[in-house]
Design an enzyme around this catalytic site. Structure first.
Site, PDB file in Angstrom:
ATOM      1  N   ASP A 126      -9.142   1.446  -3.988  1.00 47.45           N
ATOM      2  CA  ASP A 126      -9.125   2.657  -4.804  1.00 47.45           C
ATOM      3  C   ASP A 126      -9.489   2.324  -6.245  1.00 47.45           C
ATOM      4  OD1 ASP A 126      -8.352   4.131  -2.614  1.00 47.45           O
ATOM      5  OD2 ASP A 126      -6.234   4.191  -3.165  1.00 47.45           O
ATOM      6  N   ARG A 171       0.829  -1.214   0.000  1.00 43.84           N
ATOM      7  CA  ARG A 171       0.000   0.000   0.000  1.00 43.84           C
ATOM      8  C   ARG A 171       0.856   1.254   0.000  1.00 43.84           C
ATOM      9  NH1 ARG A 171      -4.208  -1.179   4.643  1.00 43.84           N
ATOM     10  NH2 ARG A 171      -2.444  -2.409   5.303  1.00 43.84           N
ATOM     11  N   ALA A 189       4.959   2.855  -0.719  1.00 44.05           N
ATOM     12  CA  ALA A 189       6.203   2.566  -1.438  1.00 44.05           C
ATOM     13  C   ALA A 189       7.194   1.849  -0.532  1.00 44.05           C
ATOM     14  CB  ALA A 189       6.807   3.854  -1.974  1.00 44.05           C
ATOM     15  N   TYR A 248     -14.565 -12.894   9.032  1.00 43.43           N
ATOM     16  CA  TYR A 248     -13.400 -13.125   8.173  1.00 43.43           C
ATOM     17  C   TYR A 248     -13.672 -14.280   7.210  1.00 43.43           C
ATOM     18  CZ  TYR A 248      -8.763 -14.724   6.751  1.00 43.43           C
ATOM     19  OH  TYR A 248      -7.688 -15.153   6.020  1.00 43.43           O
ATOM     20  N   SER A 299      -9.008 -18.934   2.680  1.00 42.16           N
ATOM     21  CA  SER A 299      -8.712 -19.409   4.030  1.00 42.16           C
ATOM     22  C   SER A 299      -9.487 -20.687   4.318  1.00 42.16           C
ATOM     23  CB  SER A 299      -9.110 -18.356   5.061  1.00 42.16           C
ATOM     24  OG  SER A 299      -8.997 -18.880   6.373  1.00 42.16           O
TER      25      SER A 299
END
Length: 173
Positions: free
Chosen positions: A51, A32, A34, A138, A113
């Site tokens: 985004d 997310r 650099a 989750y 998962s």
């Protein structure tokens, strides 16, 4: 091979990036923020899965290994944990997969998962054909992402591979 690995600074992603780079693959390491990597075959790309990915260039990517996601929240602060998990694990995954389709990526490998199958077994090991028994937000979000990917695959031809690993641990976890 040109491979994008999401979550390249996470536990699994960092080891997988290093392993594939040492094999000679060109790794586009997603984070997310650099970050630099110590291998000439690893190049950083940073973006948030939630985004607009319109400006992300994946045209040279052949395979995406999607390790990034929301997991292991020890002190939950979200008003709706399920919605928080869905935002990243379902919508973020689908955003990336749709971008993969637009970019001509051949294969999308999704690290789901074992929690999709439940918390435990009593008589035998989990099996791919077991009923889904998600016990928490989750696990449910990972299952919903699997279903969204399979639907996208059916509509577009993107090859989707779903892996349901158990908890992965080791040095520096």
């Amino acid at each position: 091979m040109n491979i994008l690995i999401t979550g390249s600074n996470g536990f699994l992603g960092q080891y997988l990036s290093q392993f594939l780079a040492e094999k000679g693959d060109s790794v586009l390491a997603h984070t997310r923020k650099a970050q630099t990597f110590d291998h000439p075959n690893i190049h950083n790309i940073n973006f948030d899965l939630n985004d607009n990915l319109a400006n992300i260039d994946l045209n040279q990517v052949e395979v995406i290994i999607h390790c990034a996601g929301r997991a292991h929240v020890m002190h939950e602060t979200a008003a709706s944990p399920l919605e928080a998990y869905r935002q990243t694990n379902v919508q973020g995954t689908l955003n990336l997969a749709q971008k993969a389709v637009q970019s001509g990526v051949k294969r999308f490998i999704y690290l789901s998962s074992i929690k999709v199958n439940g918390e435990q077994t009593t008589t035998q090991a989990f099996h791919p054909n077991d009923d889904v028994r998600t016990d928490d937000p989750y696990g449910l979000s990972k299952y919903e992402a699997e279903q969204a990917l399979l639907d996208l695959s059916q509509r577009t031809g993107l090859e989707v591979v779903i892996i349901r690993p158990v908890l992965i641990y080791g040095p520096n976890v």
